[in-house]
Design an enzyme around this catalytic site. Structure first.
Site, PDB file in Angstrom:
ATOM      1  N   HIS A 153      49.442  23.103  -8.471  1.00 44.85           N
ATOM      2  CA  HIS A 153      49.630  21.937  -9.331  1.00 44.85           C
ATOM      3  C   HIS A 153      49.728  22.366 -10.790  1.00 44.85           C
ATOM      4  O   HIS A 153      49.274  23.438 -11.169  1.00 44.85           O
ATOM      5  CB  HIS A 153      48.502  20.913  -9.145  1.00 44.85           C
ATOM      6  CG  HIS A 153      47.139  21.407  -9.470  1.00 44.85           C
ATOM      7  ND1 HIS A 153      46.419  22.237  -8.639  1.00 44.85           N
ATOM      8  CD2 HIS A 153      46.344  21.185 -10.547  1.00 44.85           C
ATOM      9  CE1 HIS A 153      45.247  22.503  -9.182  1.00 44.85           C
ATOM     10  NE2 HIS A 153      45.175  21.879 -10.346  1.00 44.85           N
ATOM     11  N   ARG A 181      41.626  31.753 -11.368  1.00 40.66           N
ATOM     12  CA  ARG A 181      42.596  31.622 -12.471  1.00 40.66           C
ATOM     13  C   ARG A 181      43.774  32.527 -12.228  1.00 40.66           C
ATOM     14  O   ARG A 181      43.729  33.552 -11.741  1.00 40.66           O
ATOM     15  CB  ARG A 181      41.952  31.987 -13.793  1.00 40.66           C
ATOM     16  CG  ARG A 181      40.742  31.125 -14.087  1.00 40.66           C
ATOM     17  CD  ARG A 181      40.748  30.676 -15.527  1.00 40.66           C
ATOM     18  NE  ARG A 181      39.540  29.979 -15.830  1.00 40.66           N
ATOM     19  CZ  ARG A 181      39.462  28.680 -15.948  1.00 40.66           C
ATOM     20  NH1 ARG A 181      40.519  27.937 -15.796  1.00 40.66           N
ATOM     21  NH2 ARG A 181      38.326  28.089 -16.215  1.00 40.66           N
TER      22      ARG A 181
END
Length: 76
Positions: A56, A76
């Site tokens: 996303h 991350r």
């Protein structure tokens, strides 16, 4: 939670149906990843649930409050 959204602002969440790993990889390499992602235009007040593990991204023009479940792990 969408606090504010300019006209045309988009949230990208999940792959379009039928997108293969090879197609996504090629799109990443060519800088056209957006063409493989499902996108929609939210409005202020919308609440969007995106399951863990779903690719996303936020487009420009959005003010978002991202509420997350407590966890000891961040990717991350």
């Amino acid at each position: 939670y969408v606090i504010d959204a300019e006209p045309g602002a988009k949230i990208y969440a999940g792959l379009l149906p039928g997108v293969s790993k090879a197609q996504l990889s090629a799109a990443i390499e060519s800088g056209t990843t957006e063409s493989c992602l499902h996108a929609f235009e939210p409005k202020a007040g919308d609440c969007v649930f995106i399951p863990a593990g779903t690719v996303h991204a936020l487009g420009a023009g959005l003010l978002i409050a991202e509420i997350q479940q407590a966890s000891d792990c961040t990717f991350r």
